[in-house]
Design an enzyme around this catalytic site. Structure first.
Site, short mmCIF file in Angstrom:
data_model
loop_
_atom_site.label_atom_id
_atom_site.label_comp_id
_atom_site.label_asym_id
_atom_site.label_seq_id
_atom_site.Cartn_x
_atom_site.Cartn_y
_atom_site.Cartn_z
N GLN A 133 50.11 40.19 43.45
CA GLN A 133 49.67 40.20 44.85
C GLN A 133 49.12 38.84 45.23
OE1 GLN A 133 47.05 43.45 46.54
NE2 GLN A 133 45.57 41.78 46.52
N GLY A 134 49.55 38.30 46.36
CA GLY A 134 49.07 36.99 46.82
C GLY A 134 48.27 37.12 48.10
N GLU B 7 44.67 49.85 48.48
CA GLU B 7 44.08 49.09 47.38
C GLU B 7 42.64 49.54 47.16
OE1 GLU B 7 43.17 44.86 47.94
OE2 GLU B 7 44.31 44.50 46.10
N SER C 70 34.64 42.25 48.54
CA SER C 70 33.46 42.62 47.76
C SER C 70 32.79 43.85 48.35
CB SER C 70 32.46 41.46 47.72
OG SER C 70 31.83 41.29 48.98
N ASN C 71 31.99 44.50 47.54
CA ASN C 71 31.31 45.71 48.01
C ASN C 71 30.37 45.43 49.17
OD1 ASN C 71 32.71 46.99 46.03
ND2 ASN C 71 30.94 47.75 44.91
N GLU C 72 29.84 44.22 49.22
CA GLU C 72 28.99 43.86 50.36
C GLU C 72 29.82 43.79 51.65
OE1 GLU C 72 26.98 43.48 46.87
OE2 GLU C 72 28.85 42.41 47.33
#
Length: 779
Positions: A513-514, A633, A757-759
């Site tokens: 994946q890019g 995803e 990210s989770n943030e």
């Protein structure tokens, strides 16, 4: 004829209208109030609304509904902070009486009085703190002339004992269960009330020495124990819904308050720290709602009694813990108003404290859950007798548990034993034999439709597939090809589908994946890799980074910028492109990770020519194509698989060290198992929506947060339990049992960063789900 959905809608509307007719102070009493908390006029109004008869068959004068309707009412009453003992009386008492009513006119008359609201009854059964079950009942019923005499233990934790007209008393005639009716004004009855924090009370009732008439006996025999035990468990389930309702009320109130409370010229809900706390509150509410709904389905349609009780314990533990967590956070986010008893937010905490303590608090529920789980054998699930089916059997059509056993049998017979619990992320060269075995069996692509060469599994079976793959310790195959295959089935051309899907299935092409770039990680729309049209080709220049399995990939699906028009939103002008990495101008450089492995890479593009026919969707519209994949995803990062895999390692270490003998660890372990269980319940819900054709919204982000952070909690326990071996890169070998500790620990640091990210996920949820304000000051 009224449908079930219409009936439930009418019930919900009925409860909401009930709340609107009564002022807030008439709900849960504040601790300073000394007035009698039980209002009979309100109770009669609830009875007239028909709520008390939902569990009663029509043949006995009820509505003939069931647990789902009782749970709905309780949830709405929880939202309204109603103090009336709906669960204690119209669930616990009613359900104890219903199985006995057909054989007893006395019971039918009593049931009629309870359903009409004319008689307030309480079930007196529990005798000791910390023992909310029927295993150690001491109260004895002895024949005394034509009547009975009760002797021995008092009953504890009887809700609203001071307001009841009488008690259903559970006792033993020697070893035979018996149920008696005792009027509240019975001579010799002693009731001692203890006020609860929400202004209600529980009573300790002493029946020792009471002499009762013969007709006080309502029923006797095993049917009594079955009825009362069933009623207690149903009350636990329904009260879990009430707890979730309280938690949701606390969250809604907090979002509203912080959105209008101004500090430093801005609503405090615009501060990121507070937004993330409220997102976590919302996430726990979602998990609790998912858990109780899952338990309700297992209650209504049980596969077996063990599953039903385990689901119930898990749901009650989650609901109680969530109500407390969310209510405590709500008070903090209200600041001074939260502790001043000037708003209703403190009532949420008080109600949560009372409800979560009743019928077994979260700690008791977790301990019971883990005891039941180890009786049935979580670690060895699927190790029952092997089951083999003929090749022409469609396993997608098998019952779920049979499918599990068939799958487990086949994996054990075909997965290379030396590759169990691999310590590294596998490239195709490492696992090609297993990849080809899955492909030849037709089991490589569980989520693809059968028409495309997949298994066509339901959401539930996809979870079972992931569980069994993880439980056996199978390495994760290079699966970006499965992801792009599914995306091409949604957005690709017939030519793209016809060329690429067969090559994914036979292992000819490996994908990567890019997306991420040096300055476009979580802020993916800021990507700079560009492509401009030149005849029938796009010329690509730029760089991708953190490309998983890039060194072993043949093709990449990537996002590239094809339009840089000024003033255009940065999400526009992006194209989804399929790139052959063997094309001149492509260079792949491995990046070594924390484990010393080259799992990731940088990929450089220098005037790389890519045919326009490799565009998926339309040029400049790649963001919409990618969005569906991004949500998939995040589901992938939130799948139970990585948690189950790590949990399998923890199970091995637990077995090697006898760690469950330690009470502190046992409680933490139970919480982890429940966290994974609730992740699975939420995952199944989202997968079901996908298979039903729904587009997933931003709420899927919480699945990624919970899945990745649960993964980290499991690996934290692995390191701690390993003790002196906690930093060892090789497998930890204790008592002949090997566990991969450090490999799992280091792996678990990554998913919380990748895919946004989770943030960032919390920011998405704060804005798009909770609709929290931005930091712009008000004019």
């Amino acid at each position: 004829m009224t449908t079930l959905d219409e009936t439930q809608t009418m019930l919900r509307d009925s409860v909401q209208a009930f709340h609107e007719r009564r002022p807030a102070p008439a709900r849960v009493r504040r601790i300073r109030d000394t007035a009698e908390p039980f209002d009979r006029a309100v109770w009669l109004a609830m009875a007239e609304a028909g709520w008390f008869g939902v569990l009663v068959p029509e043949s006995l004068g009820g509505h003939g509904l069931g647990a789902a309707e009782a749970a709905l009412i309780a949830s709405e009453l929880g939202r309204g902070l109603a103090p009336e003992p709906f669960v204690a009386s119209s669930v616990l008492v009613v359900q104890a009486l219903v199985p006995l009513a057909p054989e007893s006119a006395t019971v039918r008359a009593l049931l009629e009085g309870v359903v009409s609201g004319e008689k307030v009854a309480a079930l007196a059964w529990q005798e000791a703190a910390g023992a909310p079950d029927l295993a150690n009942i001491q109260l004895q019923a002895c024949k005394h002339g034509e009547g009975w005499q009760l002797q021995g233990a008092e009953k504890r934790f009887v809700p609203l004992a001071s307001s009841a007209d009488g008690f259903l008393v559970y006792a033993l005639d020697e070893s035979i269960p018996a149920l008696f009716w005792v009027d509240a004004d019975q001579a010799g009855l002693r009731v001692q009330n203890s006020r609860t924090v929400d202004g209600l009370n529980f009573g300790a009732a002493s029946f020792d020495g009471l002499t009762l008439s013969g007709d006080a006996l309502l029923a006797r025999g095993p049917v009594v124990r079955e009825a009362v035990a069933y009623a207690i468990e149903l009350a636990r389930l329904v009260s879990a819904f009430e707890l979730v309702g309280v938690a949701e009320r606390a969250l809604e109130t907090t979002v509203a308050y912080t959105s209008q409370r101004i500090q430093f010229g801005k609503p405090i809900a615009s501060f990121q720290a507070l937004q993330h706390r409220m997102v976590d509150m919302w996430m726990h509410c979602q998990l609790a709602r998912s858990s109780v709904e899952n338990a309700l389905q297992d209650w209504i349609n049980p596969t077996d009694e063990v599953t039903r009780i385990q689901s119930l314990r898990a749901a009650r533990a989650r609901a109680g813990a969530t109500a407390l967590l969310v209510s405590k956070a709500a008070i903090h986010l209200h600041g001074g108003m939260g502790i001043a008893d000037e708003t209703d937010i403190g009532l949420c905490l008080k109600r949560s404290l009372t409800l979560s303590a009743w019928l077994g608090n979260p700690l008791w529920q977790r301990r019971q859950f883990i005891a039941e789980l180890h009786k049935s054998g979580r670690v060895r699930q699927g190790d029952s007798a092997p089951v083999v089916v003929a090749d022409d059997v469609d396993v997608a059509e098998l019952p779920d548990e049979e499918f599990r056993r068939v799958l487990a049998t086949w994996i054990a017979a075909n997965y290379p034993p030396e590759k169990r619990f691999m310590k590294k992320r596998a490239f195709y060269a490492d696992i090609s034999d297993w990849y080809q075995s899955l492909s030849k069996k037709g089991w490589l692509a569980p989520a693809w439709p059968k028409s495309a060469g997949g298994m066509g599994l339901s959401a539930t079976k996809q979870v079972i597939y992931a569980e069994e793959i993880a439980r056996y310790g199978c390495a994760r195959i290079p699966d970006h090809g499965l992801a792009i295959g599914k995306l091409l089935l949604m957005h690709g051309t017939p030519e793209q589908i016809g060329y690429h899907l067969p090559r994914v299935l036979n292992g000819e092409i490996m994908w990567c994946q890019g997306y991420s770039e040096p300055n476009a990680g979580s802020d993916l729309a800021s990507l700079r890799t560009s492509a401009h049209l030149d005849g029938d080709d796009l010329i690509v220049n730029g760089q991708k980074t953190w490309t998983t399995l890039g060194p072993g990939a043949d093709w990449m699906f990537a996002l590239v910028r094809t339009n840089k028009a000024e003033g255009m939103a940065k999400q526009r002008g992006i194209t989804f492109l399929l790139i052959n990495l063997k094309t001149p101008g492509v260079k792949v450089r491995p990046i070594v990770n924390l484990k010393g492995e080259g799992e990731f890479s940088e990929v450089f593009f220098d005037n790389v020519r890519v045919p326009v026919s490799n565009v998926v969707g339309r040029i400049d519209d790649g963001w919409n194509v990618a969005n569906s994949f991004l949500r998939e995803e995040r589901i992938f990062f939130g799948t139970p698989r990585q948690c189950e895999y790590a949990l399998a390692q923890l199970d091995r270490l637990v077995e090697a060290t006898d760690a469950l003998e330690d009470g502190g660890f046992r409680d933490r372990y139970a919480q982890i198992v429940l966290d994974v269980r609730d992740l699975k319940a939420a995952f199944e819900l989202f997968m079901g929506r996908l298979r039903g054709g729904e587009e997933l919204g931003p709420e899927v982000s919480y699945l990624k947060i919970w899945g990745t952070e649960t993964y980290q909690r499991i690996t934290d326990e692995l390191v701690e339990l390993a003790g002196d071996y906690g930093s060892q890169m090789d497998d930890v070998l204790i008592n002949g049992i090997a566990s991969d500790v450090m490999g799992q620990y280091l792996d678990s640091r990554m998913p919380a960063i990748f895919g946004g990210s989770n943030e960032i996920q919390r920011n998405i949820l704060a804005k798009q789900i909770l609709a929290l304000p931005s930091g712009n000051p008000r004019g």
